[in-house]
Design a protein around this motif. Structure first.
Motif, PDB file in Angstrom:
ATOM      1  N   LYS A  90       0.823  -1.205   0.000  1.00 49.16           N
ATOM      2  CA  LYS A  90       0.000   0.000   0.000  1.00 49.16           C
ATOM      3  C   LYS A  90       0.855   1.251   0.000  1.00 49.16           C
ATOM      4  O   LYS A  90       2.050   1.222   0.319  1.00 49.16           O
ATOM      5  CB  LYS A  90      -0.950   0.019   1.203  1.00 49.16           C
ATOM      6  N   GLY A  91       0.221   2.351  -0.368  1.00 47.81           N
ATOM      7  CA  GLY A  91       0.871   3.646  -0.332  1.00 47.81           C
ATOM      8  C   GLY A  91      -0.017   4.624   0.411  1.00 47.81           C
ATOM      9  O   GLY A  91      -1.252   4.543   0.330  1.00 47.81           O
ATOM     10  N   VAL A  92       0.586   5.559   1.147  1.00 49.08           N
ATOM     11  CA  VAL A  92      -0.153   6.567   1.884  1.00 49.08           C
ATOM     12  C   VAL A  92       0.327   7.941   1.434  1.00 49.08           C
ATOM     13  O   VAL A  92       1.501   8.275   1.601  1.00 49.08           O
ATOM     14  CB  VAL A  92       0.026   6.419   3.406  1.00 49.08           C
ATOM     15  N   GLU A  93      -0.562   8.711   0.819  1.00 50.45           N
ATOM     16  CA  GLU A  93      -0.236  10.058   0.374  1.00 50.45           C
ATOM     17  C   GLU A  93      -1.319  11.017   0.852  1.00 50.45           C
ATOM     18  O   GLU A  93      -2.508  10.768   0.620  1.00 50.45           O
ATOM     19  CB  GLU A  93      -0.111  10.114  -1.152  1.00 50.45           C
ATOM     20  N   PHE A  94      -0.904  12.093   1.532  1.00 53.67           N
ATOM     21  CA  PHE A  94      -1.844  13.094   2.048  1.00 53.67           C
ATOM     22  C   PHE A  94      -2.928  12.452   2.907  1.00 53.67           C
ATOM     23  O   PHE A  94      -4.095  12.851   2.879  1.00 53.67           O
ATOM     24  CB  PHE A  94      -2.466  13.888   0.897  1.00 53.67           C
ATOM     25  N   GLY A  95      -2.528  11.427   3.665  1.00 54.24           N
ATOM     26  CA  GLY A  95      -3.449  10.755   4.561  1.00 54.24           C
ATOM     27  C   GLY A  95      -4.375   9.756   3.897  1.00 54.24           C
ATOM     28  O   GLY A  95      -5.201   9.129   4.565  1.00 54.24           O
ATOM     29  N   VAL A  96      -4.268   9.601   2.593  1.00 47.27           N
ATOM     30  CA  VAL A  96      -5.121   8.667   1.850  1.00 47.27           C
ATOM     31  C   VAL A  96      -4.340   7.398   1.558  1.00 47.27           C
ATOM     32  O   VAL A  96      -3.243   7.443   1.005  1.00 47.27           O
ATOM     33  CB  VAL A  96      -5.617   9.294   0.536  1.00 47.27           C
ATOM     34  N   GLU A  97      -4.900   6.269   1.941  1.00 45.58           N
ATOM     35  CA  GLU A  97      -4.245   4.977   1.742  1.00 45.58           C
ATOM     36  C   GLU A  97      -4.794   4.296   0.498  1.00 45.58           C
ATOM     37  O   GLU A  97      -6.005   4.264   0.278  1.00 45.58           O
ATOM     38  CB  GLU A  97      -4.477   4.100   2.968  1.00 45.58           C
ATOM     39  N   ALA A  98      -3.900   3.768  -0.326  1.00 44.27           N
ATOM     40  CA  ALA A  98      -4.303   3.057  -1.536  1.00 44.27           C
ATOM     41  C   ALA A  98      -3.598   1.714  -1.582  1.00 44.27           C
ATOM     42  O   ALA A  98      -2.442   1.592  -1.162  1.00 44.27           O
ATOM     43  CB  ALA A  98      -3.955   3.875  -2.783  1.00 44.27           C
ATOM     44  N   ASP A  99      -4.306   0.704  -2.076  1.00 40.49           N
ATOM     45  CA  ASP A  99      -3.716  -0.621  -2.215  1.00 40.49           C
ATOM     46  C   ASP A  99      -2.762  -0.661  -3.398  1.00 40.49           C
ATOM     47  O   ASP A  99      -3.033  -0.082  -4.453  1.00 40.49           O
ATOM     48  CB  ASP A  99      -4.797  -1.675  -2.425  1.00 40.49           C
ATOM     49  N   GLY A 100      -1.632  -1.371  -3.219  1.00 42.08           N
ATOM     50  CA  GLY A 100      -0.706  -1.626  -4.306  1.00 42.08           C
ATOM     51  C   GLY A 100      -0.875  -3.045  -4.823  1.00 42.08           C
ATOM     52  O   GLY A 100      -1.870  -3.716  -4.531  1.00 42.08           O
ATOM     53  N   CYS A 101       0.103  -3.517  -5.570  1.00 47.73           N
ATOM     54  CA  CYS A 101       0.031  -4.865  -6.140  1.00 47.73           C
ATOM     55  C   CYS A 101       0.247  -5.952  -5.086  1.00 47.73           C
ATOM     56  O   CYS A 101      -0.167  -7.095  -5.280  1.00 47.73           O
ATOM     57  CB  CYS A 101       1.077  -5.019  -7.248  1.00 47.73           C
ATOM     58  N   GLY A 102       0.931  -5.608  -3.989  1.00 51.96           N
ATOM     59  CA  GLY A 102       1.130  -6.575  -2.919  1.00 51.96           C
ATOM     60  C   GLY A 102       2.158  -7.650  -3.219  1.00 51.96           C
ATOM     61  O   GLY A 102       2.149  -8.705  -2.593  1.00 51.96           O
ATOM     62  N   GLU A 103       3.051  -7.395  -4.165  1.00 49.90           N
ATOM     63  CA  GLU A 103       4.111  -8.378  -4.422  1.00 49.90           C
ATOM     64  C   GLU A 103       5.101  -8.416  -3.258  1.00 49.90           C
ATOM     65  O   GLU A 103       5.718  -9.451  -3.001  1.00 49.90           O
ATOM     66  CB  GLU A 103       4.834  -8.048  -5.726  1.00 49.90           C
ATOM     67  N   TRP A 104       5.259  -7.285  -2.590  1.00 48.23           N
ATOM     68  CA  TRP A 104       6.081  -7.200  -1.390  1.00 48.23           C
ATOM     69  C   TRP A 104       5.251  -6.593  -0.269  1.00 48.23           C
ATOM     70  O   TRP A 104       4.443  -5.694  -0.525  1.00 48.23           O
ATOM     71  CB  TRP A 104       7.309  -6.308  -1.624  1.00 48.23           C
ATOM     72  N   PRO A 105       5.439  -7.047   0.981  1.00 43.32           N
ATOM     73  CA  PRO A 105       4.787  -6.365   2.097  1.00 43.32           C
ATOM     74  C   PRO A 105       5.439  -5.008   2.331  1.00 43.32           C
ATOM     75  O   PRO A 105       6.592  -4.795   1.958  1.00 43.32           O
ATOM     76  CB  PRO A 105       5.029  -7.311   3.275  1.00 43.32           C
ATOM     77  N   GLY A 106       4.696  -4.106   2.939  1.00 44.93           N
ATOM     78  CA  GLY A 106       5.274  -2.805   3.247  1.00 44.93           C
ATOM     79  C   GLY A 106       4.436  -1.662   2.716  1.00 44.93           C
ATOM     80  O   GLY A 106       3.540  -1.848   1.874  1.00 44.93           O
ATOM     81  N   THR A 107       4.746  -0.472   3.214  1.00 46.72           N
ATOM     82  CA  THR A 107       3.985   0.729   2.898  1.00 46.72           C
ATOM     83  C   THR A 107       4.899   1.819   2.356  1.00 46.72           C
ATOM     84  O   THR A 107       5.997   2.027   2.873  1.00 46.72           O
ATOM     85  CB  THR A 107       3.269   1.254   4.159  1.00 46.72           C
ATOM     86  N   VAL A 108       4.445   2.484   1.325  1.00 49.74           N
ATOM     87  CA  VAL A 108       5.149   3.638   0.766  1.00 49.74           C
ATOM     88  C   VAL A 108       4.644   4.879   1.490  1.00 49.74           C
ATOM     89  O   VAL A 108       3.437   5.156   1.491  1.00 49.74           O
ATOM     90  CB  VAL A 108       4.891   3.750  -0.751  1.00 49.74           C
ATOM     91  N   GLU A 109       5.565   5.632   2.115  1.00 46.09           N
ATOM     92  CA  GLU A 109       5.185   6.777   2.931  1.00 46.09           C
ATOM     93  C   GLU A 109       6.054   7.980   2.602  1.00 46.09           C
ATOM     94  O   GLU A 109       7.112   7.855   1.987  1.00 46.09           O
ATOM     95  CB  GLU A 109       5.338   6.430   4.415  1.00 46.09           C
ATOM     96  N   ARG A 110       5.612   9.135   3.063  1.00 50.71           N
ATOM     97  CA  ARG A 110       6.331  10.387   2.851  1.00 50.71           C
ATOM     98  C   ARG A 110       7.703  10.330   3.522  1.00 50.71           C
ATOM     99  O   ARG A 110       7.837   9.856   4.658  1.00 50.71           O
ATOM    100  CB  ARG A 110       5.516  11.546   3.422  1.00 50.71           C
ATOM    101  N   LEU A 111       8.721  10.808   2.821  1.00 52.27           N
ATOM    102  CA  LEU A 111      10.061  10.850   3.393  1.00 52.27           C
ATOM    103  C   LEU A 111      10.126  11.868   4.534  1.00 52.27           C
ATOM    104  O   LEU A 111       9.554  12.967   4.418  1.00 52.27           O
ATOM    105  CB  LEU A 111      11.083  11.224   2.323  1.00 52.27           C
ATOM    106  N   PRO A 112      10.829  11.550   5.616  1.00 50.94           N
ATOM    107  CA  PRO A 112      10.942  12.476   6.749  1.00 50.94           C
ATOM    108  C   PRO A 112      12.061  13.493   6.527  1.00 50.94           C
ATOM    109  O   PRO A 112      13.015  13.578   7.302  1.00 50.94           O
ATOM    110  CB  PRO A 112      11.258  11.539   7.919  1.00 50.94           C
TER     111      PRO A 112
END
Length: 209
Positions: A90-112
């Motif tokens: 999944k990916g989270v952008e501007f507080g909105v979560e979207a499903d990805g392909c799920g080939e790998w576990p983990g979340t795409v998030e904003r860089l700190p």
């Protein structure tokens, strides 16, 4: 000559990617046709823009199924930039979560990071035995343009399977710059915009097909 399908799903730097793959000797077809994408020696999944929009476009051409079918048969796939990000759950952008392909576990998030996007040239830390970075000097710089990335690797690695090869970079903190995991490889940076360094990486991938 190795055949490469460059998946056209409405979100990708197709012209530059095709030119870069042509440069390293691949026989490239830009296509959204599942049969062509499945038949090629390698499939490249580019991506620019927002995670959710890229996934919407990918689903529109059944790209998730194409990727799944290729990987189930051990057929190589290379994701680039958001084309890497959508391989995760999944990916989270501007507080909105979207499903990805799920080939790998983990979340795409904003860089700190204080400055975003992360735009420009940066070095990476590639592991030993990497196919993508074979023969590429450790201080080589690649071109990035993104504000989001996967910052942790969450897959459990079985003792009976080869461990994934993880390449890291830093911008406000560590993030995954590339992953090599069986038939599925991906880069957060743009090899097609990275000059000779990017060409060397793409040639390594094409030669491995």
């Amino acid at each position: 000559m190795k055949s490469v399908a460059l998946l056209d799903y409405g979100s990708g730097n197709l012209h530059s990617a095709k030119r870069a793959l042509d440069r390293v000797g691949a026989d490239v077809e830009v296509t959204s046709d599942p049969k062509a994408a499945l038949a090629a020696d390698g499939l490249v999944v580019p991506g620019v823009g927002a995670f959710a929009a890229c996934m919407e476009g990918l689903l529109g051409v059944k790209g998730d199924r194409i990727i799944d079918q290729r990987l189930a048969g051990g057929r190589p796939v290379l994701g680039i930039c958001v084309g890497m990000q959508i391989m995760f759950e999944k990916g989270v952008e501007f507080g909105v979560e979207a499903d990805g392909c799920g080939e790998w576990p983990g979340t795409v998030e904003r860089l700190p990071a204080a400055v975003l996007p992360h735009m420009g040239w940066n070095t990476v830390r590639a592991p030993e035995k990497s196919v993508l970075f074979d023969g590429i000097e450790a201080d080589t710089r690649f071109y990035f343009v993104h504000s989001y990335a996967t910052q942790r690797w969450e897959m459990d690695v079985s003792d009976t399977l080869p461990a994934p090869l993880l390449t890291w970079a830093e911008h406000g903190g560590d993030f995954l710059a590339a992953v090599e995991n069986g038939a599925l490889s991906a880069t957060q940076f743009h090899p097609e915009k990275s000059g000779d360094a990017g060409a060397a990486l793409l040639k390594n991938w094409v030669d491995s097909l």
